[in-house]
Design an enzyme around this catalytic site. Structure first.
Site, short mmCIF file in Angstrom:
data_model
loop_
_atom_site.label_atom_id
_atom_site.label_comp_id
_atom_site.label_asym_id
_atom_site.label_seq_id
_atom_site.Cartn_x
_atom_site.Cartn_y
_atom_site.Cartn_z
N GLY A 216 0.78 -1.24 0.00
CA GLY A 216 0.00 0.00 0.00
C GLY A 216 0.81 1.28 0.00
N ASP B 251 0.50 3.84 3.65
CA ASP B 251 -0.64 4.55 3.06
C ASP B 251 -1.56 5.13 4.13
OD1 ASP B 251 -1.45 2.02 3.91
OD2 ASP B 251 -2.16 1.36 1.94
N ASP C 21 -4.81 3.07 10.39
CA ASP C 21 -6.18 2.63 10.66
C ASP C 21 -6.24 2.22 12.13
OD1 ASP C 21 -8.77 1.77 10.39
OD2 ASP C 21 -8.30 -0.05 9.30
N LYS D 211 -7.30 7.87 9.80
CA LYS D 211 -8.75 7.87 9.98
C LYS D 211 -9.13 8.56 11.28
CE LYS D 211 -9.73 3.96 7.04
NZ LYS D 211 -10.30 2.62 6.90
N PHE E 147 -13.91 3.21 4.48
CA PHE E 147 -12.94 2.40 3.74
C PHE E 147 -12.66 3.11 2.41
CE2 PHE E 147 -11.34 -0.86 0.95
CZ PHE E 147 -10.43 -1.51 1.77
N ASP F 24 -5.96 -0.47 -1.64
CA ASP F 24 -6.69 -1.42 -2.47
C ASP F 24 -7.94 -1.95 -1.80
OD1 ASP F 24 -5.19 -3.04 -0.50
OD2 ASP F 24 -5.95 -4.74 -1.65
N ARG G 124 -5.34 0.28 -6.70
CA ARG G 124 -4.15 0.95 -6.17
C ARG G 124 -3.65 2.04 -7.12
NH1 ARG G 124 -2.26 -2.05 -1.79
NH2 ARG G 124 -2.44 -4.30 -1.95
P1 IMP Z 1 -3.65 -0.83 10.56
O1 IMP Z 1 -2.60 -1.83 10.94
O2 IMP Z 1 -5.00 -1.22 11.06
O3 IMP Z 1 -3.28 0.60 10.90
O4 IMP Z 1 -3.85 -0.94 9.02
C1 IMP Z 1 -2.96 -0.49 8.15
C2 IMP Z 1 -3.11 -1.21 6.85
O5 IMP Z 1 -4.45 -1.62 6.57
C3 IMP Z 1 -2.74 -0.24 5.76
O6 IMP Z 1 -1.40 -0.38 5.42
C4 IMP Z 1 -3.66 -0.62 4.63
O7 IMP Z 1 -3.04 -1.55 3.78
C5 IMP Z 1 -4.86 -1.29 5.26
N1 IMP Z 1 -6.03 -0.37 5.35
C6 IMP Z 1 -6.49 0.26 6.44
N2 IMP Z 1 -7.55 1.03 6.14
C7 IMP Z 1 -7.75 0.89 4.81
C8 IMP Z 1 -8.70 1.47 3.89
O8 IMP Z 1 -9.59 2.28 4.20
N3 IMP Z 1 -8.58 1.06 2.59
C9 IMP Z 1 -7.63 0.20 2.17
N4 IMP Z 1 -6.72 -0.36 2.99
C10 IMP Z 1 -6.78 -0.01 4.31
MG MG Z 2 -4.25 -3.25 1.82
#
Ligand code: IMP
Ligand code: MG
Length: 182
Positions: free
Chosen positions: A50, A106, A109, A137, A156, A163, A169
């Site tokens: 990402g 990217d 989350d 977010k 999302f 993606d 992407r």
């Molecule tokens: P985290 O570990 O929950 O912070 O998630 C991070 C990863 O989840 C990012 O590197 C993204 O690949 C994926 N991700 C989180 N939110 C989204 C979204 O809204 N769209 C697409 N991918 C996401």
């Molecule tokens: Mg992803």
């Protein structure tokens, strides 16, 4: 898992950030990093997949000597909700030892990906680990990152590296994907 709209010229139901808006912010982040990390032997570590689009643009806006060390992390599977566990399919390379890393991803989350990576990289001997994300977010607002492009709603999103089941992407903007029911 949400179904993806199968066809259609426009796969998005809403554009949140257009190409020009992203470009301007990436340029500003690059200038900020250039100023603030001028005396750091910087190693850019894009998180694949990402973070690769963002990192590729960002590093061309950083006017410093730097090296590149892509890392692979995976947490989402094919859906729109985080799987909850972060895997590092390539492991942590020994070459992180002694490096001053800037992890580029990217989106922030749940924050688990960057947190897990950061701990593992420090354990593996990285001197420092800074973080840079294009998007954060709403519900992650309390989570720290050294550099943040945009705060966005808790939706999302896809595009500019993000993606849905491997698709979208390559969109130059960031937006909310249309689902089949729409
Ligand atoms: P985290 O570990 O929950 O912070 O998630 C991070 C990863 O989840 C990012 O590197 C993204 O690949 C994926 N991700 C989180 N939110 C989204 C979204 O809204 N769209 C697409 N991918 C996401
Ligand atoms: Mg992803």
């Amino acid at each position: 898992m949400a179904a993806i709209a199968k066809s259609g010229v426009n796969p998005l139901s809403e554009i949140l950030l257009d190409r020009e808006t992203i470009q301007a912010r990436v340029r500003a982040l690059g200038s900020q990093i250039t100023r603030e990390l001028a005396h750091t032997p910087l190693c850019i570590a894009p998180l694949l997949d990402g973070g690769m689009i963002f990192a590729a643009d960002l590093m061309r806006e950083i006017d410093l000597p730097l090296t590149l060390l892509p890392l692979k992390a995976s947490s989402y599977g094919d859906g729109t909700i985080s799987s909850g566990s972060v895997t590092l399919p390539w492991g942590v390379p020994e070459s992180v030892r002694g490096k001053e890393l800037l992890l580029v991803d990217d989106i922030l989350d749940t924050g688990r990906t960057l947190q897990t990576l950061k701990e593992q990289l420090l354990t593996a001997g990285a001197l420092s680990v800074r973080t840079c994300v294009l998007l954060r977010k709403e519900y992650s607002k309390g989570l720290p990152a050294d550099y943040i492009g945009f705060d966005i709603p808790d939706k999302f999103v896809v595009g500019y590296g993000l993606d849905l089941a491997g698709l979208y992407r390559n969109l130059p903007c960031v937006g909310i994907p249309k689902l089949e029911s729409e």
